[in-house]
Design an enzyme around this catalytic site. Structure first.
Site, PDB file in Angstrom:
ATOM      1  N   GLU A  70       9.488   0.899  10.873  1.00  0.00           N
ATOM      2  CA  GLU A  70      10.551   1.902  10.735  1.00  0.00           C
ATOM      3  C   GLU A  70       9.872   3.252  10.940  1.00  0.00           C
ATOM      4  O   GLU A  70       9.095   3.678  10.084  1.00  0.00           O
ATOM      5  CB  GLU A  70      11.184   1.756   9.353  1.00  0.00           C
ATOM      6  CG  GLU A  70      12.598   2.299   9.314  1.00  0.00           C
ATOM      7  CD  GLU A  70      12.616   3.746   8.901  1.00  0.00           C
ATOM      8  OE1 GLU A  70      12.605   4.614   9.811  1.00  0.00           O
ATOM      9  OE2 GLU A  70      12.629   4.017   7.702  1.00  0.00           O
ATOM     10  N   GLY A 113       6.653   4.899   8.613  1.00  0.00           N
ATOM     11  CA  GLY A 113       5.842   6.102   8.762  1.00  0.00           C
ATOM     12  C   GLY A 113       5.987   6.647  10.174  1.00  0.00           C
ATOM     13  O   GLY A 113       7.026   6.456  10.813  1.00  0.00           O
ATOM     14  N   SER A 114       4.939   7.273  10.667  1.00  0.00           N
ATOM     15  CA  SER A 114       5.032   7.916  11.981  1.00  0.00           C
ATOM     16  C   SER A 114       4.915   6.892  13.109  1.00  0.00           C
ATOM     17  O   SER A 114       4.338   5.812  12.935  1.00  0.00           O
ATOM     18  CB  SER A 114       3.916   8.955  12.114  1.00  0.00           C
ATOM     19  OG  SER A 114       2.665   8.321  12.021  1.00  0.00           O
ATOM     20  N   THR A 115       5.432   7.257  14.265  1.00  0.00           N
ATOM     21  CA  THR A 115       5.375   6.365  15.427  1.00  0.00           C
ATOM     22  C   THR A 115       3.929   6.103  15.838  1.00  0.00           C
ATOM     23  O   THR A 115       3.564   4.963  16.158  1.00  0.00           O
ATOM     24  CB  THR A 115       6.200   6.965  16.585  1.00  0.00           C
ATOM     25  OG1 THR A 115       7.573   6.988  16.167  1.00  0.00           O
ATOM     26  CG2 THR A 115       6.093   6.151  17.857  1.00  0.00           C
ATOM     27  N   ASP A 116       3.088   7.128  15.787  1.00  0.00           N
ATOM     28  CA  ASP A 116       1.687   6.933  16.175  1.00  0.00           C
ATOM     29  C   ASP A 116       1.008   5.899  15.286  1.00  0.00           C
ATOM     30  O   ASP A 116       0.291   5.014  15.774  1.00  0.00           O
ATOM     31  CB  ASP A 116       0.910   8.257  16.076  1.00  0.00           C
ATOM     32  CG  ASP A 116       1.269   9.185  17.224  1.00  0.00           C
ATOM     33  OD1 ASP A 116       1.923   8.715  18.175  1.00  0.00           O
ATOM     34  OD2 ASP A 116       0.909  10.378  17.151  1.00  0.00           O
ATOM     35  N   LYS A 150       0.860  -1.190   0.000  1.00  0.00           N
ATOM     36  CA  LYS A 150       0.000   0.000   0.000  1.00  0.00           C
ATOM     37  C   LYS A 150       0.891   1.234   0.000  1.00  0.00           C
ATOM     38  O   LYS A 150       1.668   1.469   0.912  1.00  0.00           O
ATOM     39  CB  LYS A 150      -0.934   0.041   1.217  1.00  0.00           C
ATOM     40  CG  LYS A 150      -2.103   0.937   0.909  1.00  0.00           C
ATOM     41  CD  LYS A 150      -2.629   1.872   1.962  1.00  0.00           C
ATOM     42  CE  LYS A 150      -1.852   2.831   2.711  1.00  0.00           C
ATOM     43  NZ  LYS A 150      -1.726   4.192   2.092  1.00  0.00           N
ATOM     44  N   GLY A 204       2.530   3.624  13.507  1.00  0.00           N
ATOM     45  CA  GLY A 204       3.212   2.342  13.746  1.00  0.00           C
ATOM     46  C   GLY A 204       2.572   1.583  14.903  1.00  0.00           C
ATOM     47  O   GLY A 204       2.405   0.355  14.856  1.00  0.00           O
TER      48      GLY A 204
HETATM   49  P1  NAD Z   1       1.625   8.181   8.486  1.00  0.00           P
HETATM   50  O1  NAD Z   1       2.450   7.371   9.415  1.00  0.00           O
HETATM   51  O2  NAD Z   1       0.231   8.444   8.903  1.00  0.00           O
HETATM   52  O3  NAD Z   1       1.580   7.498   7.027  1.00  0.00           O
HETATM   53  C1  NAD Z   1       2.504   6.551   6.566  1.00  0.00           C
HETATM   54  C2  NAD Z   1       1.756   5.437   5.843  1.00  0.00           C
HETATM   55  O4  NAD Z   1       0.865   4.806   6.754  1.00  0.00           O
HETATM   56  C3  NAD Z   1       0.894   5.901   4.676  1.00  0.00           C
HETATM   57  O5  NAD Z   1       0.931   4.926   3.651  1.00  0.00           O
HETATM   58  C4  NAD Z   1      -0.489   5.957   5.293  1.00  0.00           C
HETATM   59  O6  NAD Z   1      -1.531   5.833   4.350  1.00  0.00           O
HETATM   60  C5  NAD Z   1      -0.451   4.768   6.219  1.00  0.00           C
HETATM   61  N1  NAD Z   1      -1.421   4.812   7.317  1.00  0.00           N
HETATM   62  C6  NAD Z   1      -1.949   5.917   7.918  1.00  0.00           C
HETATM   63  N2  NAD Z   1      -2.845   5.550   8.864  1.00  0.00           N
HETATM   64  C7  NAD Z   1      -2.888   4.196   8.865  1.00  0.00           C
HETATM   65  C8  NAD Z   1      -3.634   3.237   9.615  1.00  0.00           C
HETATM   66  N3  NAD Z   1      -4.523   3.590  10.539  1.00  0.00           N
HETATM   67  N4  NAD Z   1      -3.402   1.924   9.361  1.00  0.00           N
HETATM   68  C9  NAD Z   1      -2.507   1.541   8.438  1.00  0.00           C
HETATM   69  N5  NAD Z   1      -1.812   2.404   7.680  1.00  0.00           N
HETATM   70  C10 NAD Z   1      -1.975   3.722   7.897  1.00  0.00           C
HETATM   71  O7  NAD Z   1       2.394   9.520   8.213  1.00  0.00           O
HETATM   72  P2  NAD Z   1       1.820  10.888   7.568  1.00  0.00           P
HETATM   73  O8  NAD Z   1       0.487  11.236   8.154  1.00  0.00           O
HETATM   74  O9  NAD Z   1       1.934  10.806   6.124  1.00  0.00           O
HETATM   75  O10 NAD Z   1       2.892  11.891   8.169  1.00  0.00           O
HETATM   76  C11 NAD Z   1       2.781  12.267   9.521  1.00  0.00           C
HETATM   77  C12 NAD Z   1       4.134  12.326  10.167  1.00  0.00           C
HETATM   78  O11 NAD Z   1       4.761  11.059  10.110  1.00  0.00           O
HETATM   79  C13 NAD Z   1       5.118  13.239   9.481  1.00  0.00           C
HETATM   80  O12 NAD Z   1       4.964  14.555   9.852  1.00  0.00           O
HETATM   81  C14 NAD Z   1       6.420  12.671   9.953  1.00  0.00           C
HETATM   82  O13 NAD Z   1       6.724  13.172  11.218  1.00  0.00           O
HETATM   83  C15 NAD Z   1       6.154  11.195  10.038  1.00  0.00           C
HETATM   84  N6  NAD Z   1       6.642  10.426   8.863  1.00  0.00           N
HETATM   85  C16 NAD Z   1       7.722   9.638   9.057  1.00  0.00           C
HETATM   86  C17 NAD Z   1       8.214   8.916   7.985  1.00  0.00           C
HETATM   87  C18 NAD Z   1       9.417   8.032   8.133  1.00  0.00           C
HETATM   88  O14 NAD Z   1      10.102   7.782   7.159  1.00  0.00           O
HETATM   89  N7  NAD Z   1       9.686   7.512   9.315  1.00  0.00           N
HETATM   90  C19 NAD Z   1       7.625   9.007   6.738  1.00  0.00           C
HETATM   91  C20 NAD Z   1       6.488   9.798   6.580  1.00  0.00           C
HETATM   92  C21 NAD Z   1       6.011  10.502   7.671  1.00  0.00           C
END
Ligand code: NAD
Length: 500
Positions: free
Chosen positions: A268, A245-248, A192, A250
């Protein structure tokens, strides 16, 4: 397909035709079950690039069924490892052939400088694929000595259907970090993509099929997190989930995995990485490296050196020079030659970064330069620096994910170790010193997954990457990444004639 003629000097500039906008399921591009689409935007302007099929739970079901069938009945896990390796090598060749098209698509959808995409990121994707192609036929188990007359084999088998959720900051590299090891080990995949950047994964997956990948081995679903992403993380027929993606988010993924079928999870996540500059440093060099560590990719890096700790003896000189460097940073249309910084990814991130800048000012940090948007169109932000940042300020604790450098002062090695480690995160750190003993002390004391000494953001297919603490679980790249995609099976057989 758009032309690549003369692309090496002249980037392919948008607008151009985007062909791949549907979901990729079972080897075919198909509409979403609901028929819905969403728009992906050009961060330079906020205008629509393309309307892309929007996958949700029903499409995840279809994609998982295709991946399951390809795993249970298809040739992929059954073919020789050498043949799998050759398909990945052909894929790498095709990536090189389409380097400039991939880079143009990535820049258009994400806003990163074209030169960065074309000269660093897409070549790195090809390199990663060759690295994993090299592993495919070298993954093997063990024969272990055991007490008693038994012949004991430890087999390494593919884990099955791998679900993978990737972010928008490095869409193609994140594709490669996840898909490479999964395929090398013989798994099938449902990926995804991030809703902000769906385009390049669809394009590159087409090349993977051109290289000979059987249908259903990779399935790509564009869509949103709470719908498509959550459906993948909680699917009962997915054997493993990998998330960046974000810790929250994750934590949500981990919970969904636990509440459904206890699929194995690698994460990650975010970071607030310290970059520690000692007083023996060459200040000009340190300024340049710290600038790169923070501002690279518009500051949208999980491992960005976002807490710049500078020794008090060189602090004032460092801040002055960091300011001069930031003011020289070339911000503008990422398709233009010489541009170092493009727009932020979207409206949400743009506003979030401006909010953090406001917090910085309100909490008493000293705004050295920048602090506002640039222009009145798109998501451009001025390279921004705060000095006199204190550990308890929000801008020193939370991930800003933008072009905002926070400079903190320290005067003692033990003090800076404590402060650098006082974070919920533990992804990476930079250390800048000519003193070997200081470097050794810091590299061992810092609770992080990567320490760069006198360098930053050095990535290689063979170097493992991942976090301590709330920066994640597991490692990607390198030999460690293979473990994420392998099951371990012990086979025990009695030995009839133990003496022999
Ligand atoms: P996010 O963690 O929400 O999104 C990352 C991925 O997770 C996307 O593909 C998203 O569609 C998916 N996702 C979102 N909610 C989900 C859920 N409930 N279940 C499963 N998958 C889900 O990040 P974001 O909202 O795009 O960005 C927010 C913050 O996250 C940024 O400001 C940054 O601090 C951080 N971020 C970190 C990384 C990294 O490489 N570690 C990458 C992007 C964003």
């Amino acid at each position: 397909r758009f032309s690549t003629a003369a692309a090496a000097e002249e980037p392919i500039s948008p607008p151009f035709q985007v062909q791949d906008k549907q979901l990729l399921i079972g080897g075919k591009f198909v509409d979403s079950a609901s028929g819905k689409t969403f728009s992906t935007l050009d961060p330079r302007t906020g205008e629509v690039i393309a309307h892309v099929s929007e996958g949700d739970a029903e499409d995840i079901n279809r994609a998982v069924s295709a991946a399951r069938k390809a795993f249970d009945e298809g040739p992929w896990p059954r073919m020789t490892a050498y043949e799998r390796s050759r398909i990945l090598l052909r894929f790498a060749d095709l990536i090189e052939k389409h380097n400039d098209e991939l880079a143009a698509l990535e820049t258009w959808d994400n806003g990163k400088p074209y030169a960065q995409a074309a000269n660093i990121e897409v070549p790195m994707v090809a390199r990663l694929m060759r690295y994993y192609a090299g592993w495919a036929d070298k993954i093997h188990g063990l024969v272990v000595p055991a007490d008693g007359p038994h012949h004991v084999q430890v087999l390494h088998e593919p884990i099955g259907v791998a679900g993978q959720i990737i972010p928008w900051n490095f869409p193609l590299l994140m594709f490669a970090w996840k898909v490479g090891p999964a395929l090398a080990c013989g798994n099938t995949v449902v990926l995804k993509t991030a809703e902000q950047t769906p385009l390049s994964a669809l394009y590159i997956s087409k090349l993977l099929h051109e290289a000979g990948l059987p249908d259903g081995v990779i399935n790509v679903v564009s869509g949103f997190g709470p719908t498509a992403g959550a459906a993948l993380a909680s699917h009962m027929d997915v054997d493993k989930i990998a998330f960046t993606g974000s810790t929250d988010t994750g934590k949500i993924v981990l919970e969904l995995a636990a509440r459904s079928n206890l699929k194995s999870v690698t994460l990650e996540l975010g970071g607030k990485s310290p970059f520690i500059i000692m007083d023996d440093a060459d200040v000009d060099h340190a300024v340049e490296l710290a600038h790169f560590a923070l501002f690279f990719n518009q500051g949208q890096c999980c491992c960005a050196g976002s807490r710049t700790f500078v020794h008090e003896r060189i602090y004032d000189e460092f801040v002055e020079k960091a300011k001069a460097r930031a003011m020289k940073r070339v911000v503008g249309d990422p398709f233009k030659n010489g541009v170092e910084q493009g727009p932020q990814i979207d409206d949400d991130q743009f506003n979030k970064i401006l909010r953090y800048i406001k917090y910085g000012v309100e909490s008493g940090a000293n705004l050295v330069t920048g602090g506002d948007r640039l222009g009145d169109k798109g998501y451009y932000i001025q390279p921004t620096i705060f000095s006199d940042v204190k550990d308890n300020m929000k801008i020193a604790q939370e991930e800003i994910f933008g072009p905002v450098q926070s400079i903190l002062k320290f005067n003692d090695l033990n003090e800076v170790i404590k402060r650098a480690n006082a974070s919920q995160y533990g992804l990476a750190a930079g250390v800048f010193t000519n003193n070997l003993n200081t470097a050794n002390t810091l590299t061992r004391a810092l609770r992080v997954g990567t320490v760069w000494v006198n360098c930053f953001d050095v990535f290689d297919a063979a170097i493992p990457f991942g976090g301590y603490k709330q920066s994640g679980i597991g490692r990607e790249k390198g030999i460690d990444s293979l473990k994420n995609y392998l099951q371990v099976k012990a086979v025990v057989t009695p030995l009839k004639n133990a003496a022999w």
